[in-house]
Design an enzyme around this catalytic site. Structure first.
Site, PDB file in Angstrom:
ATOM      1  N   LYS A 196     -48.008 -46.441 -40.447  1.00 23.56           N
ATOM      2  CA  LYS A 196     -49.456 -46.437 -40.294  1.00 23.56           C
ATOM      3  C   LYS A 196     -49.854 -46.150 -38.838  1.00 23.56           C
ATOM      4  CE  LYS A 196     -50.906 -47.508 -44.516  1.00 23.56           C
ATOM      5  NZ  LYS A 196     -51.430 -48.789 -44.966  1.00 23.56           N
TER       6      LYS A 196
ATOM      7  N   ARG B 293     -44.253 -51.934 -49.187  1.00 23.27           N
ATOM      8  CA  ARG B 293     -44.393 -50.531 -49.599  1.00 23.27           C
ATOM      9  C   ARG B 293     -43.963 -49.683 -48.408  1.00 23.27           C
ATOM     10  NH1 ARG B 293     -48.451 -46.392 -49.560  1.00 23.27           N
ATOM     11  NH2 ARG B 293     -48.600 -45.239 -51.517  1.00 23.27           N
TER      12      ARG B 293
END
Length: 221
Positions: A172, A207
């Site tokens: 991210k 994830r």
């Protein structure tokens, strides 16, 4: 990913990153169904489909998917689909198109907790079993880097109503900002560091992009 130790595979035909281009429902289906067809009979582990559209979720579950990874607010229509197929349902916190400039007057932790509370109440009232639900606090969705770090540091304060807590930190943007790695594919070390913190704070599902490396990291737990 399966051979590297993944417990399930998450497939998405629409990007949910900030600023991503709009994709119609028809195009999402056109992208997704050939992949599901190609995977039929080739996996021993469940498939999760990343979609917020009930019609897409229904088609995916009809074709072998077992989990819906749903970014956004509660939907009665999605609840009906999940209940009908006995599917897993991942609820991901976001506030829509607000980007990373969202102001949480009572703090990001309280905002995420309120989302979990409302989603749980409405889902179970719609007949979805608590055992079908998973909650994701939505790192990177409508949150800037300080808010993401506040959320990570206080993850253990979230009440998931005895449902699974999933975190999705892998590669991210805030990981890149915290580790000075602008290229997403260079963020493995930072991802492993922050995912370890997430597990220590109570996350039980990660994830990730790099399954093998995370399996190695998790050996210590």
């Amino acid at each position: 990913m399966q051979s590297d130790g993944a417990d399930f595979i998450d497939i998405g035909a629409v990007s949910t990153r900030p600023g991503a281009s709009f994709v119609s429902e028809a195009e999402e289906i056109d992208r997704l169904l050939p992949v599901l067809h190609a995977l039929q009979g080739k996996l021993r582990i469940p498939i999760s489909v990343d979609t917020f559209r009930p019609a897409v979720a229904r088609l995916a579950l009809e074709r072998g998917a077992a989990i819906i990874n749903d970014v956004g607010t509660f939907s009665v229509e999605m609840a009906d689909v999940v209940r009908a197929y006995g599917a897993g349902w991942i609820a991901v916190h976001t506030v829509g198109e607000a980007g990373n400039d969202t102001v949480y007057e009572n703090g990001v932790i309280n905002a995420v907790q309120a989302f979990f509370d409302v989603f749980y109440a409405r889902a179970t009232a719609s007949g979805v079993l608590p055992s079908q639900l998973m909650f994701d606090p939505g790192f990177g969705f409508s949150k800037n880097t300080p808010q993401n770090m506040e959320l990570l540091e206080n993850l253990n304060l979230l009440n998931t109503h005895d449902c699974f807590l999933m975190t999705a930190l892998s590669r991210k943007r805030f990981v890149g900002e915290m580790t000075n790695t602008p290229q997403a594919d260079q963020r493995l070390a930072g991802t492993l560091h922050f995912d370890r913190i997430a597990v220590e704070k109570g996350s039980c599902i990660l994830r990730v992009h790099d399954v093998k490396e995370h399996r190695e990291m998790l050996k210590g737990f």
